[in-house]
Design a protein around this motif. Structure first.
Motif, mmCIF file in Angstrom:
data_model
loop_
_atom_site.group_PDB
_atom_site.id
_atom_site.type_symbol
_atom_site.label_atom_id
_atom_site.label_comp_id
_atom_site.label_asym_id
_atom_site.label_seq_id
_atom_site.Cartn_x
_atom_site.Cartn_y
_atom_site.Cartn_z
ATOM 1 N N ARG A 73 72.297 36.409 -56.641
ATOM 2 C CA ARG A 73 73.130 35.200 -56.555
ATOM 3 C C ARG A 73 72.331 33.972 -56.978
ATOM 4 O O ARG A 73 72.850 33.079 -57.658
ATOM 5 C CB ARG A 73 73.673 35.030 -55.134
ATOM 6 N N ALA A 74 71.064 33.920 -56.569
ATOM 7 C CA ALA A 74 70.208 32.803 -56.968
ATOM 8 C C ALA A 74 70.062 32.784 -58.492
ATOM 9 O O ALA A 74 70.156 31.714 -59.121
ATOM 10 C CB ALA A 74 68.836 32.925 -56.300
ATOM 11 N N ALA A 75 69.837 33.957 -59.082
ATOM 12 C CA ALA A 75 69.689 34.048 -60.533
ATOM 13 C C ALA A 75 70.954 33.562 -61.240
ATOM 14 O O ALA A 75 70.884 32.846 -62.250
ATOM 15 C CB ALA A 75 69.368 35.482 -60.937
ATOM 16 N N ALA A 76 72.117 33.936 -60.715
ATOM 17 C CA ALA A 76 73.388 33.509 -61.314
ATOM 18 C C ALA A 76 73.523 31.989 -61.271
ATOM 19 O O ALA A 76 73.926 31.352 -62.257
ATOM 20 C CB ALA A 76 74.557 34.169 -60.587
ATOM 21 N N ASP A 77 73.177 31.393 -60.136
ATOM 22 C CA ASP A 77 73.242 29.927 -60.017
ATOM 23 C C ASP A 77 72.280 29.263 -60.989
ATOM 24 O O ASP A 77 72.574 28.188 -61.549
ATOM 25 C CB ASP A 77 72.896 29.501 -58.590
ATOM 26 N N LEU A 78 71.113 29.865 -61.201
ATOM 27 C CA LEU A 78 70.117 29.288 -62.108
ATOM 28 C C LEU A 78 70.568 29.394 -63.562
ATOM 29 O O LEU A 78 70.288 28.514 -64.377
ATOM 30 C CB LEU A 78 68.761 29.974 -61.904
ATOM 31 N N VAL A 79 71.293 30.468 -63.889
ATOM 32 C CA VAL A 79 71.871 30.580 -65.228
ATOM 33 C C VAL A 79 72.904 29.470 -65.425
ATOM 34 O O VAL A 79 72.961 28.818 -66.474
ATOM 35 C CB VAL A 79 72.515 31.968 -65.435
ATOM 36 N N ASP A 80 73.718 29.232 -64.404
ATOM 37 C CA ASP A 80 74.701 28.142 -64.475
ATOM 38 C C ASP A 80 74.015 26.786 -64.641
ATOM 39 O O ASP A 80 74.570 25.865 -65.245
ATOM 40 C CB ASP A 80 75.556 28.108 -63.197
ATOM 41 N N ALA A 81 72.780 26.671 -64.125
ATOM 42 C CA ALA A 81 72.037 25.407 -64.206
ATOM 43 C C ALA A 81 71.274 25.260 -65.521
ATOM 44 O O ALA A 81 70.631 24.226 -65.751
ATOM 45 C CB ALA A 81 71.068 25.288 -63.034
ATOM 46 N N GLY A 82 71.335 26.293 -66.371
ATOM 47 C CA GLY A 82 70.723 26.142 -67.698
ATOM 48 C C GLY A 82 69.705 27.184 -68.098
ATOM 49 O O GLY A 82 69.219 27.182 -69.235
ATOM 50 N N ALA A 83 69.344 28.101 -67.201
ATOM 51 C CA ALA A 83 68.383 29.147 -67.558
ATOM 52 C C ALA A 83 69.044 30.162 -68.491
ATOM 53 O O ALA A 83 70.174 30.586 -68.242
ATOM 54 C CB ALA A 83 67.872 29.839 -66.301
ATOM 55 N N ASN A 84 68.347 30.553 -69.555
ATOM 56 C CA ASN A 84 68.879 31.524 -70.518
ATOM 57 C C ASN A 84 68.176 32.867 -70.302
ATOM 58 O O ASN A 84 67.015 33.037 -70.678
ATOM 59 C CB ASN A 84 68.630 31.023 -71.945
ATOM 60 N N PRO A 85 68.861 33.849 -69.689
ATOM 61 C CA PRO A 85 68.217 35.127 -69.364
ATOM 62 C C PRO A 85 67.595 35.833 -70.554
ATOM 63 O O PRO A 85 66.491 36.379 -70.457
ATOM 64 C CB PRO A 85 69.366 35.960 -68.780
ATOM 65 N N ASN A 86 68.277 35.833 -71.697
ATOM 66 C CA ASN A 86 67.782 36.536 -72.878
ATOM 67 C C ASN A 86 66.489 35.910 -73.388
ATOM 68 O O ASN A 86 65.502 36.609 -73.655
ATOM 69 C CB ASN A 86 68.842 36.527 -73.975
ATOM 70 N N CYS A 87 66.476 34.590 -73.492
ATOM 71 C CA CYS A 87 65.284 33.890 -74.001
ATOM 72 C C CYS A 87 64.097 34.055 -73.049
ATOM 73 O O CYS A 87 62.957 34.292 -73.486
ATOM 74 C CB CYS A 87 65.580 32.402 -74.199
#
Length: 295
Positions: free
Chosen positions: A154-168
């Motif tokens: 859930r934390a990771a999902a929120d961080l993606v919403d905040a701008g983190a790009n998982p692939n990069c």
């Protein structure tokens, strides 16, 4: 010493959040070189080793430091500070410092920081999101280790919403390796020793090996995980020569508590991933460690 993605990601996230909220630029102190694959982290280029022992800080925060001796001679800055805070997730952390935020159930120090920022309603900017995602992703082995929980996802999902790009971020952490790095790791794996019906596997790394491949200290990262992945293996470790009378151990397991084993040598960590330093030459350190592994 030997900072990983969780340590560096947490440090850079804390830097960004303090600067954003309080307009103060903290000093980021590292006691080892920043590994090549983490140099993409926002502001990590500002991190350096502070040698001025006359410095007296108002506040010193340790991040992802399981034992105070891990900060080596920087401990004098910690001891002289007017206030100290210990933020960590290792179950073996003894609770040093004036204040502690220690969550052993968290996957990473990055997750502890995420929880703290959210609890205090601190908006997480893109730079901090990239750093925290890196911290959580690397300490969970890209969300596949035993410490991966619904909270970390859930934390990771929120961080993606905040701008983190998982692939990069994944590519930077796991697909940005030099030729020598890959060759060195293959060399170490190929000379691994198997014991107890292949339940125990280990490899040794000497200074001459590092020199042969022009390898940095971070080149051993991930070797213990590779050895643990062997189907028959229950416990794996890397024994690296620091000097002729000092050996650094990195342990991984599937079933036994390696944190308990490492704690007998002044180290610690997680149940299935831990480390320590043994004040013996490599061969003697290996023999001493093997006596503590009960399989």
């Amino acid at each position: 010493m030997n900072p990983d993605g969780d340590t560096l990601g947490s440090m850079c996230a804390m830097y960004s959040m303090i600067y954003k909220r309080f307009k103060i630029k903290p000093d980021m102190n590292v006691v080892s070189n920043v590994p090549y694959n983490y140099k993409f982290l926002p502001n990590v280029d500002l991190a350096q080793r502070y040698y001025d022992k006359s410095l007296v800080y108002d506040l010193v925060i340790t991040l992802d430091v399981a034992a105070i001796d891990r900060i080596l001679d920087s401990k004098i800055l910690f001891d002289k500070a007017k206030c100290t805070v210990n933020i960590d997730h290792h179950k073996t952390n003894p609770g040093f410092g004036d204040y502690q935020i220690i969550e052993p159930e968290a996957s990473s120090c990055g997750e502890v920081l995420f929880n703290y920022f959210k609890a205090n309603n601190w908006d997480i900017d893109k730079d901090s999101a990239v750093c925290l995602y890196t911290a959580i992703m690397t300490d969970t082995g890209n969300f596949k280790f035993e410490n991966t929980t619904s909270n970390s996802l859930r934390a990771a999902a929120d961080l993606v919403d905040a701008g983190a790009n998982p692939n990069c971020i994944y590519k930077q952490c796991y697909e940005t390796k030099t030729k020598n790095f890959v060759l060195f790791q293959n060399y170490c794996v190929n000379k691994a020793e198997f014991l107890n019906d292949n339940k125990i596997v280990y490899t040794t790394v000497y200074k001459k090996d590092l020199e042969k491949f022009s390898a940095g200290d971070d080149y051993t990262d991930g070797i213990a995980e590779t050895l643990r992945a062997i189907e028959s293996t229950e416990a794996a470790f890397v024994a690296k020569e620091v000097d002729t009378k000092l050996t650094k151990i990195s342990m991984r397991s599937k079933t036994i508590d390696v944190a308990e084993i490492c704690s007998k040598f002044g180290g610690g960590g997680h149940t299935f991933a831990a480390g320590c330093t043994i004040k013996l030459p490599v061969k003697d350190a290996v023999n001493k460690l093997l006596k503590e592994i009960k399989l």
